[in-house]
Write a protein that holds these residues in place. Sequence first.
Motif, PDB file in Angstrom:
ATOM      1  N   PRO A 178       0.874  -1.217  -0.040  1.00  0.00           N
ATOM      2  CA  PRO A 178      -0.028  -0.057   0.064  1.00  0.00           C
ATOM      3  C   PRO A 178       0.788   1.379   0.060  1.00  0.00           C
ATOM      4  CG  PRO A 178      -0.792  -1.522   1.439  1.00  0.00           C
ATOM      5  CD  PRO A 178       0.330  -2.109   0.849  1.00  0.00           C
ATOM      6  N   ALA A 179       1.750   1.121   0.625  1.00  0.00           N
ATOM      7  CA  ALA A 179       2.877   2.377   0.779  1.00  0.00           C
ATOM      8  C   ALA A 179       3.489   2.840  -0.545  1.00  0.00           C
ATOM      9  CB  ALA A 179       3.907   2.266   1.654  1.00  0.00           C
ATOM     10  N   LEU A 180       3.925   1.664  -1.406  1.00  0.00           N
ATOM     11  CA  LEU A 180       4.412   1.723  -2.642  1.00  0.00           C
ATOM     12  C   LEU A 180       3.322   2.392  -3.656  1.00  0.00           C
ATOM     13  CD1 LEU A 180       6.813   1.504  -4.565  1.00  0.00           C
ATOM     14  CD2 LEU A 180       6.013  -0.877  -4.744  1.00  0.00           C
ATOM     15  N   PHE A 181       1.983   1.839  -3.468  1.00  0.00           N
ATOM     16  CA  PHE A 181       1.102   2.189  -4.418  1.00  0.00           C
ATOM     17  C   PHE A 181       0.862   3.766  -4.164  1.00  0.00           C
ATOM     18  CE2 PHE A 181      -0.617  -2.318  -4.739  1.00  0.00           C
ATOM     19  CZ  PHE A 181       0.368  -2.408  -5.864  1.00  0.00           C
ATOM     20  N   LEU A 182       0.761   4.245  -2.859  1.00  0.00           N
ATOM     21  CA  LEU A 182       0.350   5.492  -2.441  1.00  0.00           C
ATOM     22  C   LEU A 182       1.341   6.413  -3.072  1.00  0.00           C
ATOM     23  CD1 LEU A 182      -1.377   7.589  -0.843  1.00  0.00           C
ATOM     24  CD2 LEU A 182      -0.251   6.870   1.135  1.00  0.00           C
ATOM     25  N   PHE A 183       2.665   5.907  -3.063  1.00  0.00           N
ATOM     26  CA  PHE A 183       4.074   6.692  -3.397  1.00  0.00           C
ATOM     27  C   PHE A 183       3.504   6.913  -4.955  1.00  0.00           C
ATOM     28  CE2 PHE A 183       7.151   5.558  -0.054  1.00  0.00           C
ATOM     29  CZ  PHE A 183       7.147   6.917   0.511  1.00  0.00           C
ATOM     30  N   LEU A 184       3.156   5.922  -5.693  1.00  0.00           N
ATOM     31  CA  LEU A 184       3.135   6.068  -7.290  1.00  0.00           C
ATOM     32  C   LEU A 184       1.623   7.046  -7.542  1.00  0.00           C
ATOM     33  CD1 LEU A 184       3.533   2.415  -8.206  1.00  0.00           C
ATOM     34  CD2 LEU A 184       5.153   4.399  -8.319  1.00  0.00           C
ATOM     35  N   TYR A 185       0.790   6.934  -6.749  1.00  0.00           N
ATOM     36  CA  TYR A 185      -0.282   7.684  -7.023  1.00  0.00           C
ATOM     37  C   TYR A 185       0.088   9.064  -6.774  1.00  0.00           C
ATOM     38  CZ  TYR A 185      -4.574  10.368  -5.879  1.00  0.00           C
ATOM     39  OH  TYR A 185      -5.431  11.270  -5.784  1.00  0.00           O
ATOM     40  N   LEU A 186       0.656   9.361  -5.666  1.00  0.00           N
ATOM     41  CA  LEU A 186       0.772  10.985  -5.245  1.00  0.00           C
ATOM     42  C   LEU A 186       1.946  11.469  -6.322  1.00  0.00           C
ATOM     43  CD1 LEU A 186       1.679  10.449  -1.467  1.00  0.00           C
ATOM     44  CD2 LEU A 186      -0.203  11.608  -2.784  1.00  0.00           C
ATOM     45  N   TYR A 187       2.948  10.469  -7.031  1.00  0.00           N
ATOM     46  CA  TYR A 187       3.741  11.182  -7.806  1.00  0.00           C
ATOM     47  C   TYR A 187       3.111  11.287  -9.299  1.00  0.00           C
ATOM     48  CZ  TYR A 187       7.981  11.614 -10.571  1.00  0.00           C
ATOM     49  OH  TYR A 187       8.519  12.189 -11.705  1.00  0.00           O
ATOM     50  N   CYS A 188       2.326  10.554  -9.613  1.00  0.00           N
ATOM     51  CA  CYS A 188       1.628  10.632 -10.852  1.00  0.00           C
ATOM     52  C   CYS A 188       0.747  11.799 -10.766  1.00  0.00           C
ATOM     53  CB  CYS A 188       0.762   9.279 -11.157  1.00  0.00           C
ATOM     54  SG  CYS A 188       1.685   7.980 -11.457  1.00  0.00           S
ATOM     55  N   ASP A 189      -0.056  11.886  -9.751  1.00  0.00           N
ATOM     56  CA  ASP A 189      -0.799  13.255  -9.440  1.00  0.00           C
ATOM     57  C   ASP A 189      -0.128  14.711  -9.682  1.00  0.00           C
ATOM     58  OD1 ASP A 189      -3.732  14.325  -9.320  1.00  0.00           O
ATOM     59  OD2 ASP A 189      -2.914  14.988  -7.209  1.00  0.00           O
ATOM     60  N   MET A 190       1.279  14.362  -8.855  1.00  0.00           N
ATOM     61  CA  MET A 190       1.900  15.524  -8.888  1.00  0.00           C
ATOM     62  C   MET A 190       2.539  15.859 -10.569  1.00  0.00           C
ATOM     63  SD  MET A 190       4.201  15.051  -5.512  1.00  0.00           S
ATOM     64  CE  MET A 190       5.195  16.281  -5.670  1.00  0.00           C
ATOM     65  N   LEU A 191       2.761  14.906 -11.217  1.00  0.00           N
ATOM     66  CA  LEU A 191       3.228  14.989 -12.458  1.00  0.00           C
ATOM     67  C   LEU A 191       2.201  15.350 -13.439  1.00  0.00           C
ATOM     68  CD1 LEU A 191       5.709  14.173 -14.585  1.00  0.00           C
ATOM     69  CD2 LEU A 191       4.466  12.047 -14.854  1.00  0.00           C
ATOM     70  N   LYS A 192       0.797  15.232 -13.158  1.00  0.00           N
ATOM     71  CA  LYS A 192      -0.167  15.668 -13.826  1.00  0.00           C
ATOM     72  C   LYS A 192      -0.631  16.903 -13.666  1.00  0.00           C
ATOM     73  CE  LYS A 192      -5.158  15.169 -14.260  1.00  0.00           C
ATOM     74  NZ  LYS A 192      -6.580  14.547 -13.874  1.00  0.00           N
ATOM     75  N   ILE A 193      -0.205  17.675 -12.240  1.00  0.00           N
ATOM     76  CA  ILE A 193      -0.620  19.151 -12.176  1.00  0.00           C
ATOM     77  C   ILE A 193       0.778  19.943 -12.866  1.00  0.00           C
ATOM     78  CG2 ILE A 193      -0.430  20.610 -10.081  1.00  0.00           C
ATOM     79  CD1 ILE A 193      -1.554  18.561  -8.356  1.00  0.00           C
ATOM     80  N   ALA A 194       2.026  19.216 -12.824  1.00  0.00           N
ATOM     81  CA  ALA A 194       3.020  19.966 -13.276  1.00  0.00           C
ATOM     82  C   ALA A 194       2.984  20.147 -14.784  1.00  0.00           C
ATOM     83  CB  ALA A 194       4.463  19.345 -12.983  1.00  0.00           C
TER      84      ALA A 194
END
Length: 346
Positions: free
Chosen positions: A194-210
């Motif tokens: 779950p920690a790994l999946f949460l990391f990936l979700y946060l980074y993908c969302d940040m990438l989308k915003i950027a």
Amino acid sequence: MAEEDPVAGTEWWCVSHSAAVASRAVGAILAVLASLILAANVPVAIVLLCHIHKSGSKGLCFVLNLALADAMVGFTVMGVAIDELSQPFYLSQNFCVLRMAFVTSSCAASILSLILVACDRHLAIRKPFHYLQLVTGLRVGLCLLGLWLVAAVVGFLPVFIPRFRRVSDHWKCSFFHVFDPSYMLTMFCLGFFPALFLFLYLYCDMLKIASVHVQHIQQVKQAGLAGACPPPRVTSDMKAMRTVATLIGCFTVSWLPFFIASVVQMVCAECLPYRVIENFLWLLGLGNSLLNPLLYSCWQRDVQLQLSQLAAALRRRILLRLGHGRCSPGRDTKALAAVSCLELQD
């Protein structure tokens, strides 16, 4: 009375001697690694504590907690190293369970702190104008309190639930000799993945915003309304993304082999010897606690400056105590340039 076989006795002695040598070698490696973890995290924690006291930044408390959790990892691993070096000292089963529970809790606190740091950076990008109102001292304190409670529960489950413990007469104090495979599988499924999946979700969302910000900049440039430099907000977002990406990459490279190999070993004990996991892959996972402070000291210029100032002050004090230093007015009273607390967090 049957005579003892001298060949069998010699073989037993060779096996016992080889095991003792291997145990001392692992203990020496653990001792060096634990010393490096402590030496890297304690100065970073001191610098962050001073900066939080001066600036009042709440978000930096998550980074400070990460440094403290990693320092605790080094402290608990040092105890394991001492046990390895003092073989054939036999530990009781209960003491061994407590020792490994403290190690597991420290590692869990480090992983959870990484999640909080990533969530804090994600919130700063997602809600930049409401960040200071959302990240208050009370909320930060509650998050840190919950983090350590969860880490303690995860680490001490085998202490309170006997079915998670393995009864063994083997003298080696390690995960696979004191913890039942059901506990290991539960920790992996409910903790790491779950920690790994949460990391990936946060980074993908940040990438989308950027990416949205980059498109906006391109539109502004095409309209001829922008200069050569990108806006400060975009620069801050890119720094935050780079920090989170580096944390995710180091976390994955450090812990993923250990967790996958442990699951494979539980399913098929003959496929992968547990000694490979304990002597190599576990050390790789512990190395994440050494990488975290190095990342912040290398990527954050103001942390670098304050660490260099701290090192220079310690060096001057040592030279003065040895009688080789001389007081020079104005040398050690030079203050660092003021830096933005938001720049440090990014």
